[in-house]
Design an enzyme around this catalytic site. Structure first.
Site, short mmCIF file in Angstrom:
data_model
loop_
_atom_site.label_atom_id
_atom_site.label_comp_id
_atom_site.label_asym_id
_atom_site.label_seq_id
_atom_site.Cartn_x
_atom_site.Cartn_y
_atom_site.Cartn_z
N TYR A 136 -6.57 6.69 3.86
CA TYR A 136 -6.76 5.64 2.86
C TYR A 136 -5.93 4.41 3.19
CZ TYR A 136 -6.44 3.00 -1.45
OH TYR A 136 -6.46 1.98 -2.37
N ASP A 153 -10.03 6.89 -2.51
CA ASP A 153 -8.93 7.54 -3.23
C ASP A 153 -9.49 8.12 -4.52
OD1 ASP A 153 -9.36 5.32 -4.82
OD2 ASP A 153 -7.27 4.65 -4.83
N GLU A 209 0.82 -1.21 0.00
CA GLU A 209 0.00 0.00 0.00
C GLU A 209 0.86 1.27 0.00
OE1 GLU A 209 -3.15 0.42 -0.51
OE2 GLU A 209 -3.57 -1.71 -0.62
#
Length: 221
Positions: free
Chosen positions: A124, A142, A42
């Site tokens: 996020y 996002d 991520e």
């Protein structure tokens, strides 16, 4: 904002989940539930295209397979393995967060609030880690997911301002599947990346076509 229609929400979850199970791209971080590996992916995927990340991710995980391995490595070596990905603050934050976690027992926390206390982890990324690694029913928003939600629900105006962002996060929170939050969030990301694209969305391939307000109006873009 008002609550979303429960029947519509259920249909979105079912149709999106069925599509993702067969249409998803085989990415290396999708074969693991290791929270550390998901975290690394991520962070790398922030501001970097998926295809470009894959070889860097595989090389990085091979050299630093655990939080302890990353924490114990010299920063210079971590930066060397990051070289070419850009935005080097991401690597520095990752290394510093690993050192903090080792001091706290060596495990990533499950809760969004605690994840956000770590360097380099925003709303996020915290939601992605919590849902993908720990099956927590946390939303993610996002640019891709903003676009999907805007088209599904015919949201107009500047969706980057603070009020619009709060609305989008609330919509995402109502939508996320409490039974399979990680799968749902990945499916939303995948839909935005591969089908519900900015300028030429592939509506004919979209599993949510019949549920999409923009498509029904004939104005998907």
């Amino acid at each position: 904002m008002k609550s979303l229609d429960p029947e519509w929400v259920a249909a979105v979850r079912q149709q999106l989940g069925n599509w993702f199970r067969t249409a998803h791209r085989p990415l290396p971080w999708r074969t693991t539930r290791d929270p550390y590996h998901i975290w690394v992916s991520e962070i790398m995927l922030q501001q970097t295209q998926t295809a470009y990340v894959i070889p860097y991710y595989e090389r990085f995980i091979q050299r630093f397979p655990t939080i302890h391995a990353l924490a114990e490595a010299p920063l210079e070596e971590v930066l060397r393995y990051w070289e070419g990905l850009g935005y080097y603050a991401r690597a520095r934050h990752l290394h510093r967060a690993a050192q903090i976690l080792v001091q706290q027992g060596g495990q990533l926390p499950r809760e969004v609030e605690r994840l956000r206390e770590l360097p380099g982890i925003g709303a996020y990324t915290a939601g992605a880690i919590a849902s993908l690694a720990f099956n927590q029913p946390e939303p993610v928003v996002d640019g891709n997911i903003t676009r999907v939600l805007a088209r599904l629900l015919w949201l107009k105006g500047n969706l980057k301002d603070a009020g619009a962002q709060r609305t989008l996060w609330e919509i995402a929170r109502q939508l996320v599947d409490p039974e399979e939050p990680g799968l749902f969030n990945q499916a939303m990301m995948e839909l935005g990346s591969t089908v519900c694209t900015p300028s030429q969305p592939r509506c004919g391939e979209c599993p949510l076509q019949t549920l999409c307000a923009a498509y029904q109006r004939g104005e998907p873009t």
